[in-house]
Design a protein around this motif. Structure first.
Motif, PDB file in Angstrom:
ATOM      1  N   GLU A 117      27.378  -5.431  33.969  1.00 27.90           N
ATOM      2  CA  GLU A 117      26.986  -5.005  35.311  1.00 27.90           C
ATOM      3  C   GLU A 117      25.915  -3.922  35.259  1.00 27.90           C
ATOM      4  N   ARG A 118      26.033  -3.000  34.318  1.00 32.27           N
ATOM      5  CA  ARG A 118      24.993  -1.975  34.178  1.00 32.27           C
ATOM      6  C   ARG A 118      23.660  -2.603  33.769  1.00 32.27           C
ATOM      7  N   GLU A 119      23.721  -3.529  32.830  1.00 33.65           N
ATOM      8  CA  GLU A 119      22.490  -4.164  32.367  1.00 33.65           C
ATOM      9  C   GLU A 119      21.809  -4.945  33.481  1.00 33.65           C
ATOM     10  N   LEU A 120      22.592  -5.603  34.311  1.00 29.26           N
ATOM     11  CA  LEU A 120      22.014  -6.321  35.443  1.00 29.26           C
ATOM     12  C   LEU A 120      21.373  -5.344  36.425  1.00 29.26           C
ATOM     13  N   ALA A 121      22.041  -4.222  36.670  1.00 31.51           N
ATOM     14  CA  ALA A 121      21.506  -3.219  37.600  1.00 31.51           C
ATOM     15  C   ALA A 121      20.183  -2.659  37.097  1.00 31.51           C
ATOM     16  N   TYR A 122      20.093  -2.354  35.805  1.00 29.19           N
ATOM     17  CA  TYR A 122      18.849  -1.814  35.259  1.00 29.19           C
ATOM     18  C   TYR A 122      17.711  -2.832  35.401  1.00 29.19           C
ATOM     19  N   MET A 123      18.009  -4.090  35.114  1.00 33.36           N
ATOM     20  CA  MET A 123      16.981  -5.121  35.210  1.00 33.36           C
ATOM     21  C   MET A 123      16.507  -5.293  36.648  1.00 33.36           C
ATOM     22  N   LEU A 124      17.445  -5.314  37.589  1.00 33.51           N
ATOM     23  CA  LEU A 124      17.075  -5.484  38.997  1.00 33.51           C
ATOM     24  C   LEU A 124      16.235  -4.312  39.493  1.00 33.51           C
ATOM     25  N   MET A 125      16.542  -3.106  39.038  1.00 36.26           N
ATOM     26  CA  MET A 125      15.755  -1.940  39.439  1.00 36.26           C
ATOM     27  C   MET A 125      14.337  -2.022  38.875  1.00 36.26           C
ATOM     28  N   ARG A 126      14.211  -2.450  37.635  1.00 35.69           N
ATOM     29  CA  ARG A 126      12.874  -2.592  37.058  1.00 35.69           C
ATOM     30  C   ARG A 126      12.041  -3.596  37.849  1.00 35.69           C
ATOM     31  N   VAL A 127      12.641  -4.725  38.186  1.00 40.03           N
ATOM     32  CA  VAL A 127      11.920  -5.744  38.942  1.00 40.03           C
ATOM     33  C   VAL A 127      11.525  -5.218  40.322  1.00 40.03           C
ATOM     34  N   GLU A 128      12.434  -4.511  40.963  1.00 36.93           N
ATOM     35  CA  GLU A 128      12.141  -3.981  42.298  1.00 36.93           C
ATOM     36  C   GLU A 128      11.012  -2.952  42.239  1.00 36.93           C
ATOM     37  N   LEU A 129      11.048  -2.063  41.240  1.00 40.18           N
ATOM     38  CA  LEU A 129       9.981  -1.076  41.093  1.00 40.18           C
ATOM     39  C   LEU A 129       8.638  -1.749  40.802  1.00 40.18           C
ATOM     40  N   ARG A 130       8.668  -2.787  40.008  1.00 41.97           N
ATOM     41  CA  ARG A 130       7.423  -3.519  39.741  1.00 41.97           C
ATOM     42  C   ARG A 130       6.854  -4.093  41.031  1.00 41.97           C
ATOM     43  N   HIS A 131       7.692  -4.712  41.834  1.00 39.48           N
ATOM     44  CA  HIS A 131       7.230  -5.266  43.108  1.00 39.48           C
ATOM     45  C   HIS A 131       6.705  -4.157  44.022  1.00 39.48           C
ATOM     46  N   MET A 132       7.377  -3.006  44.018  1.00 34.04           N
ATOM     47  CA  MET A 132       6.943  -1.891  44.857  1.00 34.04           C
ATOM     48  C   MET A 132       5.522  -1.449  44.536  1.00 34.04           C
ATOM     49  N   GLY A 133       5.154  -1.523  43.269  1.00 33.32           N
ATOM     50  CA  GLY A 133       3.865  -0.997  42.848  1.00 33.32           C
ATOM     51  C   GLY A 133       2.727  -1.991  42.823  1.00 33.32           C
ATOM     52  N   GLU A 134       3.005  -3.267  43.088  1.00 34.84           N
ATOM     53  CA  GLU A 134       1.985  -4.286  42.883  1.00 34.84           C
ATOM     54  C   GLU A 134       0.813  -4.177  43.856  1.00 34.84           C
ATOM     55  N   GLU A 135       1.083  -3.841  45.104  1.00 36.23           N
ATOM     56  CA  GLU A 135       0.009  -3.833  46.088  1.00 36.23           C
ATOM     57  C   GLU A 135      -1.005  -2.727  45.806  1.00 36.23           C
ATOM     58  N   PHE A 142       7.172  -1.176  32.682  1.00 33.23           N
ATOM     59  CA  PHE A 142       7.252  -2.136  31.588  1.00 33.23           C
ATOM     60  C   PHE A 142       8.676  -2.327  31.072  1.00 33.23           C
ATOM     61  N   SER A 143       9.521  -1.317  31.234  1.00 26.64           N
ATOM     62  CA  SER A 143      10.922  -1.448  30.803  1.00 26.64           C
ATOM     63  C   SER A 143      11.750  -0.371  31.481  1.00 26.64           C
ATOM     64  N   PHE A 144      13.023  -0.702  31.676  1.00 31.49           N
ATOM     65  CA  PHE A 144      14.023   0.274  32.136  1.00 31.49           C
ATOM     66  C   PHE A 144      15.306  -0.095  31.425  1.00 31.49           C
ATOM     67  N   TRP A 145      15.519   0.558  30.293  1.00 28.27           N
ATOM     68  CA  TRP A 145      16.577   0.108  29.387  1.00 28.27           C
ATOM     69  C   TRP A 145      16.924   1.237  28.426  1.00 28.27           C
ATOM     70  N   PRO A 146      18.183   1.322  28.006  1.00 23.92           N
ATOM     71  CA  PRO A 146      18.549   2.361  27.036  1.00 23.92           C
ATOM     72  C   PRO A 146      17.812   2.194  25.702  1.00 23.92           C
ATOM     73  N   PHE A 196       6.700  -8.663  25.483  1.00 25.30           N
ATOM     74  CA  PHE A 196       7.407  -8.904  26.737  1.00 25.30           C
ATOM     75  C   PHE A 196       8.886  -8.599  26.545  1.00 25.30           C
ATOM     76  N   PHE A 197       9.497  -7.999  27.554  1.00 27.16           N
ATOM     77  CA  PHE A 197      10.844  -7.443  27.407  1.00 27.16           C
ATOM     78  C   PHE A 197      11.740  -7.883  28.550  1.00 27.16           C
ATOM     79  N   LEU A 198      12.977  -8.236  28.206  1.00 25.79           N
ATOM     80  CA  LEU A 198      13.984  -8.552  29.215  1.00 25.79           C
ATOM     81  C   LEU A 198      15.372  -8.272  28.651  1.00 25.79           C
ATOM     82  N   GLN A 199      16.037  -7.280  29.206  1.00 31.66           N
ATOM     83  CA  GLN A 199      17.427  -6.964  28.872  1.00 31.66           C
ATOM     84  C   GLN A 199      17.678  -6.904  27.360  1.00 31.66           C
TER      85      GLN A 199
END
Length: 376
Positions: A117-135, A142-146, A196-199
């Motif tokens: 559950e923590r790993e899913l939360a970190y990944m979702l936050m990274r994706v959301e932040l990426r979308h926030m900054g695209e415009e 590039f990563s949000f991970w321990p 490229f990085f994912l979880q």
């Protein structure tokens, strides 16, 4: 072609050791970009292994939005490393803002949840932040991970390394993936820069994935939010590895059987023929077409190299107990580990997976014609 270099070390080493290896392979990349994956960190970040680390580039406005976003979710900053450029930008490198690696203390309710559950939360936050900054391009993540830091920038690898001061002790680590890019297929975009990085899964590739479109469409159809982006045709290699480990629950020994399955004639003689036939049928839309050489690192810090059947991209593995390297060219190995036994260097062929476990004791070769370990 690009040039790739990776290090797996028992003791933390400077990222510049990998950058210097890329520099001796300079004829194979044109300086249009450099990417770094740093994991199993030493220094102060190594003392907070469970703290997720956000890596990216932020304008002043982007930092304000980042702070508000993280604060709303209860994340508290534990340590920030800002890569303040030491010189003027190299030719072709734009002035972007702050290069930051920031470790956070997760909120108590998230820390109480399961690791998945923590790993899913970190990944979702990274994706959301990426979308926030695209415009506005004020946030690039590039990563949000321990225990992980990533750096990407346009420019010559050595010049960028010196510009950002990548030799600082806070960035010393035991696992490094470094790519010097040659811009052949796409516009220069930091999200198109390897690795490229994912979880916890990270890969980089030298080659061209001509089966990119059907693979991308299949991954997008899985409904997993982390299967996104695809500014580069090589990003799917990391996602296929993630799919193999997390969806199929299969180990590194199975990765080649997903991306480059045996022919029917080869499979007929294999002791695991029934299992491999099911994998080939189920994962047929993940079969790659080359030429590609892929180097990667897994969540458990195992590193690997594979080739596809065309075997038209160079790759070699070598080292000594305590430190091993994966390189596009032997001269990269010579620069990083000159005192190794060169006779033990290994160049994987199309059936091989070359593996170095976290203990850094030896190179293990897994051949697709061999028996497989039982699935989990």
């Amino acid at each position: 072609m690009c040039r790739l270099f990776a290090l797996s070390s028992r003791d933390p080493v400077s990222p510049m050791r990998a950058i210097e290896a890329l520099n001796v392979m300079k004829e194979g990349h044109d300086g249009s970009g450099v990417g770094l994956f740093l994991s199993d960190l030493g220094g102060p970040f190594g003392e907070m292994k469970d703290a997720p680390i956000l890596s990216g580039i932020f304008t002043d406005e982007g930092l304000k939005r980042l702070d508000a976003y993280m604060g709303e979710r209860g994340f508290v900053t534990r340590k920030t490393l800002e890569l303040d450029p030491r010189t003027k930008p190299p030719l072709g490198t734009p002035v972007r803002g702050s290069y930051i690696a920031r470790a956070y203390e997760a909120p108590a309710d998230l820390k109480a949840k399961s690791q998945a559950e923590r790993e899913l939360a970190y990944m979702l936050m990274r994706v959301e932040l990426r979308h926030m900054g695209e415009e506005k391009e004020d946030i690039r993540v590039f990563s949000f991970w321990p225990d992980t830091i990533m750096v990407k920038e346009v420019g010559d690898p050595m010049e960028v390394g010196e510009y950002l001061g990548l030799d600082r002790p806070e960035l010393a680590c035991r696992r490094i993936l470094a790519q010097g890019r040659q811009n052949t297929n796409y516009a220069i975009n930091l999200y198109a820069c390897h690795p490229f990085f994912l979880q916890g899964v990270c890969t980089m590739t030298n080659g061209e994935n001509t089966a990119f479109v059907p693979i991308r469409e299949y991954l997008l159809s899985r409904g997993f939010p982390g299967y996104m982006g695809y500014q580069s045709d090589s990003e799917v290699f990391a996602h296929i590895m993630h799919f193999t480990l997390n969806r199929l629950q299969l180990g590194i020994e199975y990765y080649k059987h997903v991306i480059t399955p045996l022919s029917d004639a080869e499979m007929a003689e294999h002791p695991d023929q029934a299992l491999l036939a099911r994998i080939k049928q189920t994962c047929r839309k993940l079969i790659i077409d080359g030429p590609n050489c892929v180097i990667g690192c897994l969540p458990d810090k195992t590193m690997f190299m594979v080739q596809d059947r065309k075997k038209l991209r160079p790759g070699v593995v070598g080292g000594k107990p305590g430190i091993f390297a994966f390189s596009s060219e032997i001269c990269g190995l010579d620069a990083a580990i000159p005192d190794r036994d060169q006779h033990a260097d290994f160049q994987p062929m199309h059936l091989d997976t070359a593996i170095v476990r976290p203990q850094c004791q030896e190179v293990t070769i897994c051949n697709q014609l061999q028996s497989l370990p039982r699935p989990h």
